[in-house]
Write a protein that holds these residues in place. Structure first.
Motif: not given
Lengths: 163, 537
Positions: A53, A122-124, A141-142, A144-149
């Motif tokens: 990542l 994070t993915n938490l 508080y983002l 990761k898996a829900n957002l594109t770069p």
């Protein structure tokens, strides 16, 4: 990305002007030696312990014209941040040595970093962690898996005031 | 078996003494059985019981033989008074240990013991407390010595010291029980054993003070072995059963004829039989209850383990999925240079597939979190029309592949600003559309936005599928419920609608569906709109 063992070089950064077509390579623990580039764009800092990542976000951020420093664990992150005083911090939460939240707490106790803008990436998905981060002054508080770069970059630009 | 007539005492006394003796012995046995070996309180209680019996029995015997032999009566009486201070001392000890579980060797305790023994000795061997006695027909009249009032004062001191530990700590049912017993006994004692004799020279009622000790003993027994008999109902039934036995048993001694005796014996025997069975079932219930509690604890543990496992698994899965999502989007956005038309299409499909994977993992992880209210939401102002259009774009190809017409109907203008987590709302709409396509074989899937009231907005997904029966409908939004598709197999994880419901409700909205079997279904949700003032930001 800085590496203390290669101090003979001037501070190495990953940033490339449009004419440079090479893509900086990233490996764990983070080391990078590139030819020094003229300073341009805000200095971002990314703490991320998954090299896969880190590579991805680095590619994106540098493409967007940001300068970027990274670290693979909480302690290295702290050292890099205090040494280089970036403009914006993007922190993973789950990291070895020092978690993102512990790191943030530590930074907030130092006068220079009390107000530095921070985003957790994070993915938490625990609410408790998110609340803690916001309490420590994180802007976002983002997950990761829900957002594109691209979406992450948008958020950074938003909080940097559209630079 | 035939009545024992002695000393003209009313039969009440005989019954009372017999009952008290049997009760005390039963209580001592119970406490001995149920208190832990290391629990000093069991032994203290036994001492308490023995001294109590000594006191009450010898006082009774003194009354009994008072008429025939004053000398023997006086001996018995002195023996009763020997036991009295020691009984008070052990009652004090119980008070200390009911609260503190163990007797701490302290100077106070030792001093009190010495005082109690001194009083006992004085009662036995000197004329300080008791100078002599007279028998007045039915009662003993005690001639008190000069030490009588000090004796009473010291006993009163014991009483006060007994009450202090009880009040110093938090009151539990144990302490309440003990306190009740102590108070009943003390009040009776103060009236009948102290005040009346000392100040009114009424000595013929002090047996009432003696007999009240049985209450103290019973309630103390309860306080000590409460953990075995914790429910009031259970104790009450056990106590009543035992009292019944005692009464029926003692009655045997009051019968006046053989037939009466036989009948009473039969009644007693049957009551014992029933009582034993009853007590057994009560104990069974207690055992079952304990098993249930253990199972509940185990279940909670397992639940926690399951939660942890799911958390770890989902977190691990997310990292590679993030990478795939990231790189696909970067390539599709042209970050690696221009890409051929076909590649764009393929990438689009790959992104759809990967997003579905991410949604699935999120569902599995999130369901527990959402239920517990622990999910992270990114609340913001969301334009429902934008979300709906994005979902439309996402699923257009899928519908096309299946030969279904997909339409979107959004009135213009429309007030569609809601306050929610955009991704979650997207998830709900996507879930409805995905279901619509999945379960419809021919016809169309239409996404509509409607404004039912000025304060709310409604999103409807109307399909021309087989519809949903009433029985299915009731269970539709339940966890893990999967209805059969046209192929006849349950499809999907069963979490989509359940999570959708939880999410919409989290955002203060409503969710539901209407359906006509054979014609189609309409899945809808409503959300409150952001007020006009809040919108002008």
């Amino acid at each position: 990305m800085t590496d203390e063992t290669t101090n003979t070089n001037p501070p190495s950064v990953a940033g490339r002007p449009a004419s440079d077509t090479s893509v900086p390579q990233v490996s764990q623990p983070v080391t990078q030696s590139v030819a020094p580039q003229p300073a341009q764009g805000p200095l971002l800092f990314l703490a991320e312990d998954d090299p896969l990542l880190t590579k991805m976000y680095s590619a994106k951020f540098t493409k967007e014209g940001f300068r970027l420093l990274t670290a693979g664990d909480g302690q290295e992150a702290y050292d890099t941040i205090t040494k280089n005083k970036p403009d914006f911090l993007i922190l993973d939460v789950m990291m070895p040595k020092l978690s993102g939240l512990e790191l943030l707490e530590k930074l907030r106790q130092e006068s220079h970093f009390k107000d530095i803008p921070v985003m957790m990436l994070t993915n938490l998905t625990q609410k408790e962690e998110a609340q803690k981060a916001l309490d420590l002054g994180a802007k976002e508080y983002l997950i990761k898996a829900n957002l594109t770069p691209s979406q992450v970059v948008e958020k950074v630009k938003l909080h940097l005031g559209g630079k | 078996m035939f009545p024992l007539q002695l000393a003209h005492l009313p039969s009440f006394h005989h019954m009372a003494i017999a009952t008290i003796n049997i009760t005390v012995i039963a209580l001592v046995a119970l406490v001995h059985k149920y208190s832990k070996a290391t629990d000093q309180r069991g032994r203290i209680f036994i001492a308490m019981g023995l001294f109590m019996l000594t006191w009450v029995d010898f006082a009774y015997l003194a009354r009994l033989v008072g008429q025939s032999s004053l000398a023997i009566s006086e001996v018995f009486l002195r023996l009763a008074w020997v036991a009295t201070p020691l009984f008070f001392y052990y009652t004090y000890l119980v008070s200390v240990t009911v609260i503190f579980q163990a007797v701490r060797k302290s100077t106070l305790n030792t001093t009190l013991l010495v005082i109690a023994v001194a009083l006992s000795a004085a009662s036995a061997f000197s004329n300080l407390i008791i100078e002599g006695i007279k028998f007045t027909g039915t009662n003993i009249d005690i001639q008190y010595g000069v030490g009588f009032y000090p004796f009473l004062a010291i006993i009163s001191l014991f009483m006060v010291l007994t009450l202090v530990p009880v009040f110093r700590t938090k009151m539990t049912s144990k302490s309440w029980a003990f306190l009740a017993g102590v108070l009943i006994f003390y009040v009776a004692n103060i009236i009948f054993n102290i005040s009346l004799p000392a100040f009114m020279h009424v000595t013929h009622l002090y047996y009432l003070g003696d007999y009240s000790t049985v209450f103290l003993l019973a309630l103390t027994a309860y306080a000590i072995i409460e953990h075995e008999l914790f429910k009031v109902r259970v104790i009450a039934t056990q106590a009543l059963t035992i009292v019944l036995w005692i009464i029926l048993f003692v009655r045997l001694f009051g019968t006046t004829s053989l037939t009466e005796f036989v009948v009473d014996l039969f009644v007693f025997a049957t009551s014992v039989a029933f009582g034993v069975l009853f007590l057994k079932s009560v104990r069974e219930e207690r055992v079952q209850k304990q098993k249930l509690e253990e199972l509940a604890v185990r279940l909670q543990d397992m639940d926690k383990q399951k939660d942890e496992f799911i958390s770890v698994a989902a977190h691990e899965l997310r990292a590679p999925m993030t990478a795939i999502k990231g790189y696909l989007s970067m390539i599709a956005e042209g970050d690696a240079g221009a890409i051929p038309e076909e590649a764009v299409q393929y990438l689009g499909d790959a992104i759809i597939g990967n997003d579905r994977l991410i949604r699935l993992v999120n569902n599995m992880l999130n369901v527990a979190r959402i239920e517990e209210g622990r999910l992270v939401y990114q609340i913001g102002n969301v334009r429902l029309s934008e979300v709906v259009r994005r979902v439309f774009d996402e699923f257009r190809l899928e519908a096309q592949d299946k030969g279904l017409a997909m339409k979107i109907e959004i009135p213009d203008p429309i007030n569609d600003l809601v306050r929610a987590d955009e991704d979650r709302v997207h998830e709900v709409v996507a879930n409805f559309v995905s279901n619509g396509i999945k379960y419809t074989d021919k016809g169309s899937v239409v996404i509509k936005l409607v404004q039912p009231t000025p304060q709310s907005i409604r999103c409807e997904i109307v399909d021309t599928g087989p519809g949903i029966s009433k029985e299915d409908g009731e269970k539709l939004f339940n966890k893990f419920y999967r209805s059969e598709s046209a192929i006849g197999k349950a499809v999907g994880s069963g979490l989509g609608l359940y999570i959708s419901k939880l999410l919409i409700e989290e955002f203060k909205g409503k969710i539901g569906f209407t359906s006509t079997p054979g014609k189609g279904s309409n899945f809808w949700f409503e959300l409150p709109l952001v007020s006009q003032e809040a919108q002008s930001q």
